[in-house]
Design a protein around this motif. Sequence first.
Motif, PDB file in Angstrom:
ATOM      1  N   ARG A 195      34.176  23.771  29.564  1.00 16.95           N
ATOM      2  CA  ARG A 195      34.590  25.008  28.883  1.00 16.95           C
ATOM      3  C   ARG A 195      34.251  26.233  29.724  1.00 16.95           C
ATOM      4  NH1 ARG A 195      32.003  22.362  24.597  1.00 16.95           N
ATOM      5  NH2 ARG A 195      30.303  23.886  24.575  1.00 16.95           N
ATOM      6  N   ASP A 196      33.089  26.213  30.370  1.00 18.06           N
ATOM      7  CA  ASP A 196      32.649  27.392  31.111  1.00 18.06           C
ATOM      8  C   ASP A 196      33.238  27.477  32.515  1.00 18.06           C
ATOM      9  OD1 ASP A 196      31.199  28.173  28.942  1.00 18.06           O
ATOM     10  OD2 ASP A 196      29.251  27.535  29.717  1.00 18.06           O
ATOM     11  N   THR A 197      33.940  26.434  32.959  1.00 17.08           N
ATOM     12  CA  THR A 197      34.667  26.523  34.230  1.00 17.08           C
ATOM     13  C   THR A 197      36.174  26.599  33.998  1.00 17.08           C
ATOM     14  OG1 THR A 197      34.636  24.085  34.457  1.00 17.08           O
ATOM     15  CG2 THR A 197      32.895  25.329  35.595  1.00 17.08           C
ATOM     16  N   ALA A 198      36.586  26.841  32.767  1.00 10.81           N
ATOM     17  CA  ALA A 198      38.011  26.950  32.470  1.00 10.81           C
ATOM     18  C   ALA A 198      38.593  28.209  33.110  1.00 10.81           C
ATOM     19  CB  ALA A 198      38.229  26.982  30.960  1.00 10.81           C
ATOM     20  N   VAL A 199      39.818  28.090  33.594  1.00 14.48           N
ATOM     21  CA  VAL A 199      40.538  29.231  34.154  1.00 14.48           C
ATOM     22  C   VAL A 199      41.895  29.327  33.472  1.00 14.48           C
ATOM     23  CG1 VAL A 199      39.348  29.152  36.375  1.00 14.48           C
ATOM     24  CG2 VAL A 199      41.427  27.803  36.062  1.00 14.48           C
ATOM     25  N   ASN A 200      42.367  30.553  33.291  1.00 10.03           N
ATOM     26  CA  ASN A 200      43.632  30.791  32.604  1.00 10.03           C
ATOM     27  C   ASN A 200      44.619  31.436  33.570  1.00 10.03           C
ATOM     28  OD1 ASN A 200      42.639  29.973  29.942  1.00 10.03           O
ATOM     29  ND2 ASN A 200      41.381  31.823  30.068  1.00 10.03           N
ATOM     30  N   LEU A 201      45.751  30.785  33.774  1.00 14.93           N
ATOM     31  CA  LEU A 201      46.755  31.267  34.711  1.00 14.93           C
ATOM     32  C   LEU A 201      47.384  32.563  34.189  1.00 14.93           C
ATOM     33  CD1 LEU A 201      48.337  30.642  37.333  1.00 14.93           C
ATOM     34  CD2 LEU A 201      50.021  29.458  35.889  1.00 14.93           C
ATOM     35  N   ARG A 202      47.248  33.637  34.953  1.00 11.27           N
ATOM     36  CA  ARG A 202      47.858  34.914  34.600  1.00 11.27           C
ATOM     37  C   ARG A 202      49.193  35.111  35.318  1.00 11.27           C
ATOM     38  NH1 ARG A 202      45.462  40.419  36.934  1.00 11.27           N
ATOM     39  NH2 ARG A 202      43.494  39.680  36.011  1.00 11.27           N
ATOM     40  N   ALA A 203      49.218  34.722  36.590  1.00 17.54           N
ATOM     41  CA  ALA A 203      50.396  34.834  37.444  1.00 17.54           C
ATOM     42  C   ALA A 203      50.229  33.784  38.532  1.00 17.54           C
ATOM     43  CB  ALA A 203      50.501  36.237  38.033  1.00 17.54           C
ATOM     44  N   PRO A 204      51.287  33.480  39.300  1.00 14.27           N
ATOM     45  CA  PRO A 204      51.130  32.463  40.343  1.00 14.27           C
ATOM     46  C   PRO A 204      49.926  32.753  41.246  1.00 14.27           C
ATOM     47  CG  PRO A 204      53.437  33.011  40.080  1.00 14.27           C
ATOM     48  CD  PRO A 204      52.666  33.971  39.215  1.00 14.27           C
ATOM     49  N   GLY A 205      48.972  31.812  41.282  1.00 13.36           N
ATOM     50  CA  GLY A 205      47.798  31.958  42.127  1.00 13.36           C
ATOM     51  C   GLY A 205      46.722  32.871  41.597  1.00 13.36           C
ATOM     52  N   VAL A 206      46.876  33.414  40.388  1.00 14.42           N
ATOM     53  CA  VAL A 206      45.904  34.356  39.829  1.00 14.42           C
ATOM     54  C   VAL A 206      45.404  33.795  38.501  1.00 14.42           C
ATOM     55  CG1 VAL A 206      45.458  36.704  39.069  1.00 14.42           C
ATOM     56  CG2 VAL A 206      47.079  36.282  40.936  1.00 14.42           C
ATOM     57  N   TYR A 207      44.075  33.702  38.362  1.00 17.49           N
ATOM     58  CA  TYR A 207      43.470  33.101  37.179  1.00 17.49           C
ATOM     59  C   TYR A 207      42.419  34.040  36.602  1.00 17.49           C
ATOM     60  CZ  TYR A 207      45.522  28.893  39.208  1.00 17.49           C
ATOM     61  OH  TYR A 207      46.391  27.975  39.751  1.00 17.49           O
ATOM     62  N   ASP A 208      42.429  34.182  35.291  1.00 12.87           N
ATOM     63  CA  ASP A 208      41.372  34.912  34.589  1.00 12.87           C
ATOM     64  C   ASP A 208      40.307  33.922  34.117  1.00 12.87           C
ATOM     65  OD1 ASP A 208      42.459  37.578  34.678  1.00 12.87           O
ATOM     66  OD2 ASP A 208      43.973  36.882  33.245  1.00 12.87           O
ATOM     67  N   THR A 209      39.059  34.378  34.116  1.00 12.00           N
ATOM     68  CA  THR A 209      37.965  33.525  33.667  1.00 12.00           C
ATOM     69  C   THR A 209      36.841  34.407  33.153  1.00 12.00           C
ATOM     70  OG1 THR A 209      36.571  31.623  34.275  1.00 12.00           O
ATOM     71  CG2 THR A 209      36.771  33.398  35.894  1.00 12.00           C
ATOM     72  N   ASP A 210      35.816  33.777  32.622  1.00 10.99           N
ATOM     73  CA  ASP A 210      34.657  34.506  32.104  1.00 10.99           C
ATOM     74  C   ASP A 210      33.402  33.771  32.559  1.00 10.99           C
ATOM     75  OD1 ASP A 210      34.097  36.822  30.071  1.00 10.99           O
ATOM     76  OD2 ASP A 210      32.643  35.255  29.619  1.00 10.99           O
ATOM     77  N   LEU A 211      32.541  34.464  33.269  1.00 11.93           N
ATOM     78  CA  LEU A 211      31.309  33.846  33.773  1.00 11.93           C
ATOM     79  C   LEU A 211      30.275  33.808  32.658  1.00 11.93           C
ATOM     80  CD1 LEU A 211      31.004  35.504  37.311  1.00 11.93           C
ATOM     81  CD2 LEU A 211      32.390  33.547  36.577  1.00 11.93           C
ATOM     82  N   SER A 212      29.847  32.606  32.316  1.00  5.10           N
ATOM     83  CA  SER A 212      28.920  32.423  31.203  1.00  5.10           C
ATOM     84  C   SER A 212      27.494  32.774  31.599  1.00  5.10           C
ATOM     85  CB  SER A 212      28.978  30.970  30.713  1.00  5.10           C
ATOM     86  OG  SER A 212      27.940  30.718  29.786  1.00  5.10           O
TER      87      SER A 212
END
Length: 276
Positions: free
Chosen positions: A9-26
């Motif tokens: 869960r804490d290493t999950a990344v969300n694709l925003r655009a090709p090659g760009v990922y949003d995430t949250d550092l726990s």
Amino acid sequence: MDSSSQFDRDTAVNLRAPGVYDTDLSADWTIFGVVNGGYLLALLGRALGEALPHPHPFSASAHYLAPSLPGPAVIRTETVRTGRTLSTGQASLFQYAEDGTETERIRVLATYGDLDALSDDVRTSAKPPAIPPYEHCFGPADAPTPLPGSAEIARLLDIKLDPATIGWAVGAPSGKGEVRGWFGLADGRDPDPLSLLLTVDALPPTAFDLGLSGWTPTVELTTHIRCRPAPGPLRVSITTRNLAGGFLEEDAEVWDSADRLVAQSRQLARAPRDAS
């Protein structure tokens, strides 16, 4: 991804655009208030695994440019090369300053492949570290006082250290620069190639065994994943042979329950400030 494990869960990344990922550092993966380097490497490894055509990290070199703090971050990936058996990419993690500008915190160059397609031929002189049975080793809960920097990340890890390498915990470091122990995730998640990127940087730093205390920030970390680990606890051995000029190296080996060397790493780290 196994969403039942906090690591996933804490290493999950969300694709925003090709090659760009949003995430949250726990904040749960912090040491002395700063996000752990192995967790960061696994997080960027997750993004590269989604961006590249091959599934598993073979080699990853990370340069830690500035301390990473809990909170939002963006990862930008770039495919450098793709081939039939290997692909190479790079990824950078950025966080936001108070004025909204982005600051690059870590940059990774990695090569990915398919560990399941590797040959079974192994010729090695390496041997697993001699560590007492798990029940004869000691974890943070066994210490007479809280271990340095262990308050947050220690809750997520199942670490039992070889008694021969924890004299520093009672004020008697050996001076050899060695830390050995059993390693797993506290929620029971079995190891896999991605979690090995965390494992190589999850034990207490060898600087403690040299009689130093405090934050030991990683400057550069290179990790090689050699094969898919078998289920069960891992054994980790970390050594330092040379502290000079305020910096030290750490060489790590990770062995699985089938007595196979599954990961190796070397990092350059800054010694705690009281070393200078």
